[in-house]
Design a protein around this motif. Structure first.
Motif, PDB file in Angstrom:
ATOM      1  N   GLN A  11      46.790  37.704  37.512  1.00  0.00           N
ATOM      2  CA  GLN A  11      47.238  39.085  37.394  1.00  0.00           C
ATOM      3  C   GLN A  11      48.691  39.123  36.932  1.00  0.00           C
ATOM      4  O   GLN A  11      49.430  38.134  37.062  1.00  0.00           O
ATOM      5  CB  GLN A  11      47.110  39.802  38.739  1.00  0.00           C
ATOM      6  CG  GLN A  11      45.703  40.198  39.118  1.00  0.00           C
ATOM      7  CD  GLN A  11      45.695  41.212  40.253  1.00  0.00           C
ATOM      8  OE1 GLN A  11      46.664  41.335  41.013  1.00  0.00           O
ATOM      9  NE2 GLN A  11      44.602  41.946  40.386  1.00  0.00           N
ATOM     10  N   GLY A 251      45.182  43.252  35.172  1.00  0.00           N
ATOM     11  CA  GLY A 251      45.288  43.775  36.519  1.00  0.00           C
ATOM     12  C   GLY A 251      46.642  43.465  37.123  1.00  0.00           C
ATOM     13  O   GLY A 251      47.432  42.683  36.587  1.00  0.00           O
ATOM     14  N   ARG A 289      46.489  48.218  37.763  1.00  0.00           N
ATOM     15  CA  ARG A 289      45.030  48.186  37.987  1.00  0.00           C
ATOM     16  C   ARG A 289      44.771  47.149  39.058  1.00  0.00           C
ATOM     17  O   ARG A 289      45.171  46.001  38.911  1.00  0.00           O
ATOM     18  CB  ARG A 289      44.260  47.835  36.718  1.00  0.00           C
ATOM     19  CG  ARG A 289      42.731  47.798  36.944  1.00  0.00           C
ATOM     20  CD  ARG A 289      41.976  47.624  35.637  1.00  0.00           C
ATOM     21  NE  ARG A 289      42.122  46.300  35.081  1.00  0.00           N
ATOM     22  CZ  ARG A 289      41.366  45.257  35.412  1.00  0.00           C
ATOM     23  NH1 ARG A 289      40.413  45.377  36.337  1.00  0.00           N
ATOM     24  NH2 ARG A 289      41.564  44.069  34.843  1.00  0.00           N
ATOM     25  N   ASN A 290      44.108  47.550  40.101  1.00  0.00           N
ATOM     26  CA  ASN A 290      43.894  46.660  41.235  1.00  0.00           C
ATOM     27  C   ASN A 290      42.407  46.484  41.515  1.00  0.00           C
ATOM     28  O   ASN A 290      41.802  47.248  42.267  1.00  0.00           O
ATOM     29  CB  ASN A 290      44.616  47.191  42.483  1.00  0.00           C
ATOM     30  CG  ASN A 290      46.123  47.206  42.302  1.00  0.00           C
ATOM     31  OD1 ASN A 290      46.691  46.205  41.902  1.00  0.00           O
ATOM     32  ND2 ASN A 290      46.755  48.329  42.578  1.00  0.00           N
TER      33      ASN A 290
END
Length: 429
Positions: A11, A251, A289-290
């Motif tokens: 990420q 993400g 964005r998770n």
């Protein structure tokens, strides 16, 4: 030849400062030909394209000095006299925007010989509109053996210029020539990109009288001479959009600083529609964005303020793992889906017919060896590599170096596993 290797799966979390706009900086550099006093440009990116143009300007008589100033990276350009009006093919071919030295040379010294820029991998992009604008201003144009010979020994004259189609480059070129023309020039159907307003601000700081840049009608009242000035290059909206897409793809949470999110509203709206978090800040924007998978959305490129064609490849990469099917229509350039086959090598499901691509999202991409075909396509492959399982290696990254400053450093600072490989395949230290 250098390559970039990306190990997917990490990420992105951190801060990325956005550099000065390449597409603006190179036209501002050309403006230095219009005055015998120094032009100081701050917030300057250090890119292959700015180096190419610096070499050409030096040949024409411009003293180019790069340094770190009180405002960060700066370039000082000083042309006390034009020592040559000849721009050869071996320099102009390296970057087609170099052709825009023609107008300033004719405006200041009355003549120039500049190579035609040659072909382009993303479409024909002819320069006929540039030449028509200069002819309207009174320049005599002759084409011979791949060169443009332009003469205006008695100076350029203000004129009405009506472009049949919107052209950013031709609008900028007309502005650069008309500021020293005798009388008033009105440009109709002008491009409205923010880089035009940046050029206007710089020219006006130099003593020009330009109004309306950023609208379809630009009015220029010619002046006898321009002076030196200091001007800060606007943030690069394409770099800003690229890192916004990268954050949505990988993400996590990335804060983009030194940025103007209003310049990429069309992209940010599509990111929100796809399910990414978008939060404007005082000096930029946060993209997050998770965990959840993005949804497919359709896009169609258009002149500013529409969805930028220079962000189309990046958004296609984002859609390769989104849920559902997206349609991407390219309306600006006729040959700008060359990145699609390379994304397919990573496992993307894409079909192209004419000016439309259909992207059916897949669960996962797989790392592979891919090849950059143009500047924006190269970074779309890096973006896809951020989530591809295993290692993705992108070759021919000289395309990427034309428009993205310290990309590995900026992504690496946010946790990406990305490194540059030297020509022999060994990682640079």
């Amino acid at each position: 030849m250098d390559r970039i290797a990306i190990t997917g799966g990490a990420q992105l979390n951190g801060t990325i400062p956005v550099s000065g706009a390449k597409n603006s900086a190179i036209k501002l550099m050309a403006a230095s030909l219009l005055t015998d006093e120094p032009l100081r440009l701050t917030n300057m990116p250090r890119l292959a394209d700015t180096r190419f143009l610096g070499k050409l300007l030096t040949r024409l008589g411009v003293q180019v000095t790069e340094s770190d100033g009180p405002d960060g990276q700066q370039t000082i350009l000083h042309a006390p006299e034009i020592t040559s009006g000849f721009a050869p093919y071996d320099l102009v071919r390296q970057m087609r925007a170099s052709f825009n030295v023609l107008g300033p040379l004719v405006a200041r010294s009355g003549q120039a010989k500049v190579s035609l820029p040659g072909g382009c991998t993303i479409g024909a992009r002819p320069v006929d509109l540039h030449l028509q604008a200069l002819e309207a201003l009174g320049a005599k144009i002759d084409l011979h053996e791949g060169y443009v010979y332009a003469q205006a020994p008695r100076g350029l004259k203000g004129a009405e210029i009506s472009f049949p189609i919107v052209s950013v480059g031709a609008t900028e070129h007309a502005m650069l020539a008309a500021v020293l023309a005798d009388g008033v020039t009105v440009i109709h159907n002008a491009a409205c990109e923010p880089e035009l307003a940046d050029l206007q601000d710089c020219l006006n700081a130099m003593g020009a009288k330009v109004e309306g840049a950023g609208t379809p009608t630009i009015t220029i009242t010619g002046v006898a001479r321009l002076q030196g000035a200091t001007h800060a290059v606007i943030p690069d909206r394409i770099e800003m959009g690229t890192y916004a897409v990268a954050a949505a793809m990988a993400g996590g949470e990335v804060r983009l600083t030194n940025a103007r999110p209003g310049l990429i509203d069309a992209l940010l709206d599509k990111l929100k529609e796809a399910g990414a978090g978008v939060e404007p800040t005082a000096d930029g924007v946060i993209i997050r964005r998770n965990g959840h998978r993005l949804e497919s959305v359709d896009v169609e490129t258009a002149p500013f303020p529409g969805f930028a064609t220079d962000l189309q490849a990046q958004f296609m990469a984002l859609m390769t793992t989104a849920n559902g099917e997206s349609r991407i229509r390219e309306t600006i350039f006729e040959n700008r889906f060359m990145h699609a086959p390379e994304l397919m090598r990573l496992g993307a499901d894409i079909s192209v017919a004419g000016g439309e691509a259909r992207v059916r999202g897949v669960e996962r991409l797989e790392g592979a060896e891919v090849m950059a075909t143009d500047l924006r396509a190269s970074v779309s492959l890096v973006i896809a590599g951020l989530v591809a399982r295993g290692e993705t290696t992108v070759s021919r990254i000289y395309h990427l170096d034309r428009g993205f400053e310290r990309l590995e450093e900026k992504l690496g600072a946010c946790g990406a596993q990305v490194r540059r490989l030297k020509g022999d395949g060994e990682a640079e230290l």
